[in-house]
Design an enzyme around this catalytic site. Structure first.
Site, PDB file in Angstrom:
ATOM      1  N   HIS A   1      -5.298  -3.812   5.157  1.00 35.95           N
ATOM      2  CA  HIS A   1      -4.258  -3.212   4.328  1.00 35.95           C
ATOM      3  C   HIS A   1      -3.232  -2.389   5.104  1.00 35.95           C
ATOM      4  CE1 HIS A   1      -2.387  -2.059   0.712  1.00 35.95           C
ATOM      5  NE2 HIS A   1      -3.425  -1.686   0.006  1.00 35.95           N
TER       6      HIS A   1
ATOM      7  N   TYR B   1      -4.950   7.341 -10.137  1.00 42.67           N
ATOM      8  CA  TYR B   1      -3.887   6.885  -9.225  1.00 42.67           C
ATOM      9  C   TYR B   1      -3.512   5.439  -9.534  1.00 42.67           C
ATOM     10  CZ  TYR B   1      -1.948   5.195  -4.731  1.00 42.67           C
ATOM     11  OH  TYR B   1      -1.165   4.626  -3.756  1.00 42.67           O
TER      12      TYR B   1
ATOM     13  N   THR C   1       4.641   2.366  -0.800  1.00 40.83           N
ATOM     14  CA  THR C   1       4.254   2.709  -2.169  1.00 40.83           C
ATOM     15  C   THR C   1       4.396   4.207  -2.403  1.00 40.83           C
ATOM     16  OG1 THR C   1       1.917   3.064  -1.602  1.00 40.83           O
ATOM     17  CG2 THR C   1       2.570   0.823  -2.286  1.00 40.83           C
TER      18      THR C   1
END
Length: 697
Positions: free
Chosen positions: A355, A484, A497
């Site tokens: 990621h 979240y 993000t």
């Protein structure tokens, strides 16, 4: 401020970069106000008073202002020295690369693709492996087209709302990229990007093979999937016939980064360079194809295999087995430091990705394009004039310019010694423990989806689902926790993000109204719409780069790296609210596309839940994970919450269409009380009526 370089060997210029504005740094006062608003619903009155005193104190404002000025100056310098950048970029890389725990279940998410019905239950020349081989080959063939589009600068730009262009920088780090553990005296991992990579890695039963798939002009060598099929079949057959040892070197990538670093350092200094050369081949590969010798029929086991692998221990009661022979799960057939395409024996396919360099939106584009192209490949064999996902693929002039390319699979032979074997064994036992400590629930809600939500509820589908999460958690635990959801900021240069915080005063009002025996459906609907409207407003702010999390994190990092020894710690970061704000109990992500069956990730805190969800037109799919924290019960409550929200609207519609008699109430202005209940939540609330849940907290 100068930060260390985190990406090695990356191409500097790429035609994929549209001209986009830089990610804005919000005014400090606005960020602090947003922080107060986001944390307030999570705190009690006394905590809130203390928090506001800390955050708005002259001392805190003075210190934070100095950090803000430093950040603004850093961004101005960055804009001149590195125009294609953002103020949060290096900080964000650090957040991932300085993380030392295993990436399995902590960092890497997974996407599960929809089935390819054109090859379902196909029996052909590859016998029982036909379905697996054909599915894998078609997807590999499509991925190679995708890579060609990237490297030739032809990949169609991502846009939102049909016209707003998005940053495309992440695509250059999607292939040929690897997370490398820290070297000696290094503080963090780093990313290695090889823009000249032309080969792939295939793993089967923990054995590794490689072959070239692109020519020197980044054009796919194979003009059809069939040659890839034969390569995959030959790999499976060679593995089945092999009698050599099968050290599962991929299990090292499940380790703590420092342990993996020590192993790599040992391999580097070994007098036999075989293993080090093998590592270089794997690190530089375009991506990894994991062919699993396993089939899955249960959704939860399938998503587990895609996310972290399965752990299947076979003990030998009549004699002692070698330590590694006990493990037969798919967790050994992985390489988690790179992008992985995983295909099961029965043709189920998914993507697991590291990621650090890429977000879900980028990998979702990959998944969507390759799934669509692989399906259209079947249609092209039936009829003409089938639209193409990619530009026309040029044919590779293999004989002229590719004499050094290797298209026949080559096996990587690993060398083992007592240290390597014991390290492999302990890595396997640790990842097996981690897998055993997590559970997954798959919820396929088919009563309604986005069409019904927009038409009947007149709410944002994403916002509505977020409210259902809050109702379910409150039903189970009677409180609200930090929740979240990521918002994409890719309309800015190198955007990543921002954090959407789902718990608001409006959402709390709605949730409590669902459990309040004196509330009427008209009020619940009003609260719901206010909560959804607020959630949508926060999404817009975050997408515009006007959130609070990334900004405050950057300020914290500036203090930590530049002022730790000369400036007092700002009070905002010492207050209890900062810990509560960052202790994410419910981590969620909405990542919908018709190509996906589901997607998932692990909880981000030990006592948290991870929820990956897809809101379809007529259904909602979810994968919920936790460390055995009543995962299935929570999933069932989410389903019941979605049903109960629908019942509220149904009852209101029925009341509007006929005259009903209100039941008297001892509270003025409220009627129609007792009939406004259903059985949707009752049976999961320990036998209590759901109106009996305490709503005072």
């Amino acid at each position: 401020m100068s930060l260390p370089k985190r990406i090695e060997n990356e191409e500097k210029d790429t035609p994929l970069m549209p001209e986009l504005p830089r990610l804005p740094i919000p005014p400090l006062r606005e960020t602090l106000s947003r922080y107060l608003a986001r944390v307030e619903p999570l705190l009690e009155d006394q905590q809130n008073r203390k928090m506001k005193e800390y955050v708005l104190s002259d001392n805190n404002l003075k210190l934070m202002h100095k950090l803000q000025q430093h950040l603004l100056e850093y961004d101005r310098r960055l804009a001149k020295e590195k125009p294609q950048s953002s103020y949060i970029e290096d900080f964000w890389y650090d957040a991932y690369l300085m993380y030392e725990a295993s990436v399995v279940l902590n960092v890497n998410p997974c996407f599960l693709l929809e089935d390819d019905r054109t090859i379902k239950n196909v029996i052909g020349c590859y016998n029982k492996y036909t379905c697996q081989i054909k599915r894998a080959a078609k997807l590999i063939f499509s991925i190679l087209k995708f890579i060609k589009e990237i490297r030739h600068g032809n990949l169609k730009r991502d846009v939102v709302h049909g016209e707003t262009p998005l940053s495309m920088d992440q695509y250059s780090r999607l292939f040929g990229c690897s997370r490398i553990p820290p070297g000696p005296r290094e503080k963090s991992c780093h990313l290695q990007v090889d823009p000249t990579s032309h080969h792939v890695i295939v793993t089967y039963e923990s054995q590794f093979y490689w072959f070239d798939v692109l020519d020197v002009d980044n054009i796919p060598i194979f003009s059809t999937p069939e040659p890839i099929e034969w390569n995959l079949y030959s790999i499976i057959m060679d593995s089945k016939q092999s009698e050599s040892t099968r050290p599962p070197f991929g299990v090292f990538t499940t380790e703590d980064r420092r342990i993996w670093s020590n192993v790599r350092d040992y391999i580097f200094h070994d007098s036999d360079s075989t293993n080090w050369k093998n590592l270089k081949i794997v690190d530089s590969a375009l991506f990894v194809i994991c062919l699993d010798d396993a089939s899955f029929t249960e959704d939860s086991e399938l998503i587990k295999s895609m996310l972290c692998g399965t752990s299947q221990i076979r003990l030998f009661p009549n004699g002692l087995a070698k330590p590694l022979d006990a493990q037969h799960g798919t967790c050994l057939n992985r390489w988690y430091d790179k992008l992985q395409l995983i295909v099961t024996k029965n043709g189920k396919a998914g993507i697991n990705f590291e990621h650090t360099a890429v977000d879900g939106h980028t990998v979702l584009r990959l998944a969507s394009d390759i799934y669509t192209d692989s399906i259209l490949g079947f249609a092209r064999g039936v009829t003409r004039n089938v639209p193409d996902v990619f530009t026309e693929t040029s044919k590779s002039n293999f004989e002229k310019s590719n004499l050094n390319l290797i298209t026949i699979p080559q096996k990587l032979e690993w060398k083992v010694d007592p240290f390597i074997l014991s390290s492999l064994h302990f890595a396997e036992t640790r990842v097996s423990d981690s897998i055993s400590q997590h559970e997954f629930a798959v919820l396929n809600f088919t009563k309604y989806g986005s069409n019904h939500i927009k038409a009947s509820f007149q709410c944002s589908p994403d916002a509505l689902v977020q409210q259902a999460f809050q109702v379910a958690y409150y039903a189970l635990y009677g409180k609200f926790e930090a929740t979240y959801e990521p918002a994409m900021t890719k309309k800015f240069t190198n955007g990543r993000t921002e954090a959407i915080r789902s718990v608001t005063p409006e959402s709390k009002d709605f949730v409590k109204s669902m459990f309040d025996r004196y509330a009427i459906d008209e009020h619940r609907i009003r609260f719901l719409k206010k909560a959804c409207k607020k959630h949508s407003q926060i999404i817009r702010e975050c997408s515009d780069g006007l959130g609070q999390d990334r900004h405050l994190y950057a300020l914290y990092r500036i203090w930590n790296e530049n002022y730790k020894d000369t400036m007092p710690f700002p009070p905002i970061f010492k207050d209890e609210s900062w810990s509560i704000h960052n202790n994410i109990i419910i981590s969620t992500s909405n990542c919908g596309n018709p190509c996906l069956k589901s997607f998932g990730f692990g909880p981000v805190t030990p006592n948290g839940f991870g929820i990956g969800y897809i809101v379809r037109e007529n259904a909602i799919s979810m994968v919920i994970s936790s460390r055995h924290r009543q995962t299935h019960r929570f999933a069932s409550l989410i389903e019941r919450s979605l049903l109960e929200i629908d019942h509220v609207f149904q009852r209101r519609s029925a009341a509007d269409s006929e005259v009903s008699t209100a039941i008297p109430s001892n509270r003025p202005g409220l009627g129609k009380l007792e009939q406004q209940r259903s059985n949707s939540l009752v049976h999961l609330l320990s036998g209590n009526n759901y109106f009996d849940v305490n709503v005072s907290g």
